[in-house]
Design an enzyme around this catalytic site. Structure first.
Site, PDB file in Angstrom:
ATOM      1  NE  ARG A 122      -5.924  -0.289   5.759  1.00 55.90           N
ATOM      2  CZ  ARG A 122      -5.333   0.582   4.955  1.00 55.90           C
ATOM      3  NH1 ARG A 122      -6.077   1.437   4.261  1.00 55.90           N
ATOM      4  NH2 ARG A 122      -4.032   0.614   4.839  1.00 55.90           N
ATOM      5  CE  LYS A 133      15.822   6.225  -4.379  1.00 58.49           C
ATOM      6  NZ  LYS A 133      15.327   7.589  -4.501  1.00 58.49           N
ATOM      7  N   GLY A 185       4.791  -2.055   3.390  1.00 55.99           N
ATOM      8  CA  GLY A 185       4.085  -2.164   2.112  1.00 55.99           C
ATOM      9  C   GLY A 185       4.421  -3.312   1.180  1.00 55.99           C
ATOM     10  N   GLY A 232       3.375   2.407   7.318  1.00 52.09           N
ATOM     11  CA  GLY A 232       4.210   3.471   7.894  1.00 52.09           C
ATOM     12  C   GLY A 232       4.383   3.322   9.396  1.00 52.09           C
TER      13      GLY A 232
HETATM   14  P1  AMP Z   1      10.650   0.074  -0.765  1.00 51.78           P
HETATM   15  O1  AMP Z   1       9.375   0.828  -0.977  1.00 51.78           O
HETATM   16  O2  AMP Z   1      11.806   0.907  -0.398  1.00 51.78           O
HETATM   17  O3  AMP Z   1      10.462  -1.127   0.142  1.00 51.78           O
HETATM   18  O4  AMP Z   1      11.055  -0.492  -2.194  1.00 51.78           O
HETATM   19  C1  AMP Z   1      10.269  -1.386  -2.911  1.00 51.78           C
HETATM   20  C2  AMP Z   1      10.688  -1.325  -4.349  1.00 51.78           C
HETATM   21  O5  AMP Z   1      12.051  -1.668  -4.472  1.00 51.78           O
HETATM   22  C3  AMP Z   1       9.937  -2.273  -5.230  1.00 51.78           C
HETATM   23  O6  AMP Z   1       9.096  -1.535  -6.080  1.00 51.78           O
HETATM   24  C4  AMP Z   1      11.042  -2.981  -6.025  1.00 51.78           C
HETATM   25  O7  AMP Z   1      10.765  -3.063  -7.391  1.00 51.78           O
HETATM   26  C5  AMP Z   1      12.251  -2.109  -5.791  1.00 51.78           C
HETATM   27  N1  AMP Z   1      13.505  -2.846  -5.952  1.00 51.78           N
HETATM   28  C6  AMP Z   1      13.851  -4.010  -5.385  1.00 51.78           C
HETATM   29  N2  AMP Z   1      15.047  -4.418  -5.823  1.00 51.78           N
HETATM   30  C7  AMP Z   1      15.474  -3.500  -6.703  1.00 51.78           C
HETATM   31  C8  AMP Z   1      16.651  -3.376  -7.502  1.00 51.78           C
HETATM   32  N3  AMP Z   1      17.607  -4.309  -7.478  1.00 51.78           N
HETATM   33  N4  AMP Z   1      16.765  -2.289  -8.301  1.00 51.78           N
HETATM   34  C9  AMP Z   1      15.783  -1.367  -8.325  1.00 51.78           C
HETATM   35  N5  AMP Z   1      14.653  -1.424  -7.590  1.00 51.78           N
HETATM   36  C10 AMP Z   1      14.499  -2.480  -6.784  1.00 51.78           C
END
Ligand code: AMP
Length: 396
Positions: A35, A198, A354, A377
């Site tokens: 940064r 999610k 991220g 974010g």
């Molecule tokens: P996000 O912060 O929502 O972008 O989610 C990132 C996280 O999603 C990472 O830590 C991954 O390990 C998790 N992730 C990706 N695919 C899966 C899956 N099939 N089941 C559970 N967690 C997952």
């Protein structure tokens, strides 16, 4: 509109909101200076053009006023070396000392103010506090994209005091240009690749992208809510039951808008959430009871890679599987490679948010995509279609 290139800085005091929120170790040494490096071109440009620079930033999340571990004095030495000038430091971002040093600052000189968040007024967006900061300078530059989604005193409110003398720095300018190239001036076919844990965190992104993209690829944990919505058996995979209807609505909207919605056909399933779990490759909608999908399967990798390699614009947010565990990282690695290949062939690719940024760095592909966003974010809110206060404050 003012820019660093067209504005005459000679003899001016320029207050610049930078993002020096860098990680420090126990000895207060900087462990990642990305940064700080990012802000150098903006600072040097102002100095070259005869301005004196007053830098302000936050560092960490101090709760009750000043705290040694959140002091910006720890970065003075590194910053001085990078700029080739002795950076002066004020122990408080407002008050007499800051005022006096700022008043004496000569063209080309640099002053760094202590952590803005030692004052709770900063995050509250307090106008009187913003006015005190503004009082130090003649010109305001915002170069902190990472906090552009916050309406804080130094990121948005302060701009009011510089109605004619405000502008973006190069970091902000580049982020805005890249996102514009993807969301507004995109060349077709435009493909968005979304992954991560999610649906709940991504639904606004999905809705905002559906009327812009030609292809929407969905992987990661969020794919299983879609697969269940289509009637599949997903075993113990991550599913958000309360979002099944939302997923159905997104599928319908994609059909209406003639967007090719790509949901994985196969998955790497595991018998527990562990790198050493037993695994099998199966249809994503036919996962045996007790098993969970932790990555996209080989057939999906092939289909998705073909779509990506034939795209002219690509936006990637979120890993395809649990890439932190090596045995479930293949989908993410292969998708990252396909994006790098498409970029080599002339596509414009933007990686933001991220975990996908962490992934391209981990696989050493950061310089093989067109742009890696620095603002997690802030970038996500931008892709959701929201107006960022830090951007609006300059453009108004
Ligand atoms: P996000 O912060 O929502 O972008 O989610 C990132 C996280 O999603 C990472 O830590 C991954 O390990 C998790 N992730 C990706 N695919 C899966 C899956 N099939 N089941 C559970 N967690 C997952």
């Amino acid at each position: 509109m003012n820019t660093l290139d067209n504005y005459d800085f000679s003899g001016k005091k320029v207050i610049v909101r930078v993002d020096f929120n860098v990680p420090l170790n126990d000895k207060y040494e900087i462990t990642d200076d990305t940064r700080i490096r990012a802000a150098i071109p903006t600072i040097q440009k102002i100095r070259e053009k005869g301005g004196a620079v007053i830098l302000m930033s936050h560092l960490g999340r101090p709760k009750n006023g000043p705290e040694e571990k959140f002091s910006l004095k720890h970065i003075v030495k590194d910053l001085s070396e990078k700029l080739g000038v002795d950076v002066q430091f004020a122990d408080d971002c407002i008050g007499e000392q800051a005022h006096n040093i700022a008043a004496r600052l000569k063209p080309g000189e640099v002053l760094l103010l202590e952590n803005l968040r030692f004052h709770p007024e900063e995050t509250k967006g307090d106008e009187a506090f913003a006015k005190k900061l503004a009082g130090l300078a003649d010109v305001y530059v915002n170069d902190a994209f990472g906090t552009a989604h916050r309406a804080h005193a130094s990121t948005a409110v302060i701009a009011r005091f510089f109605p004619k003398d405000k502008m973006f720095g190069y970091v902000m300018e580049n982020e805005l240009k890249s996102i514009n190239k993807v969301l507004v001036e995109n060349e077709k076919p435009f493909t968005a690749v979304l992954g991560g844990a999610k649906v709940s965190g991504k639904i606004e992104i999905i809705n905002n992208l559906l009327d812009k993209v030609d292809n929407l690829i969905i992987g990661g944990g969020m794919m299983f809510t879609f697969i269940k919505a289509m009637g599949g058996d997903v075993g113990n995979s991550l599913v958000e039951e309360d979002l099944i209807e939302t997923a159905k609505a997104a599928i319908k909207k994609a059909e209406e808008l003639e967007v090719n919605l790509h949901i994985p056909s196969d998955t790497v399933a595991a018998d527990k959430f562990d790198n050493d779990a037993g695994t099998l490759i199966c249809k994503a909608g036919d996962i045996p009871d007790g098993w969970m999908g932790l990555d996209i399967g080989p057939e999906s990798i092939k289909t998705f890679s073909d779509v990506i390699r034939n795209s002219a614009t690509i936006l990637w947010n979120g890993p395809m599987g649990v890439f932190e565990m090596d045995n479930f990282a293949k989908g993410t690695v292969e998708i990252a490679k396909a994006i790098a290949d498409a970029t080599a062939k002339g596509a414009f690719s933007l990686v933001g948010g991220g975990d996908s940024v962490a992934a391209v760095n981990k696989y050493h592909l950061a310089d093989k995509v067109s742009y890696v966003s620095t603002g997690g974010g802030a970038m996500l809110e931008f892709i959701e279609g929201k107006t960022l206060p830090g951007v609006a404050a300059i453009e108004e």
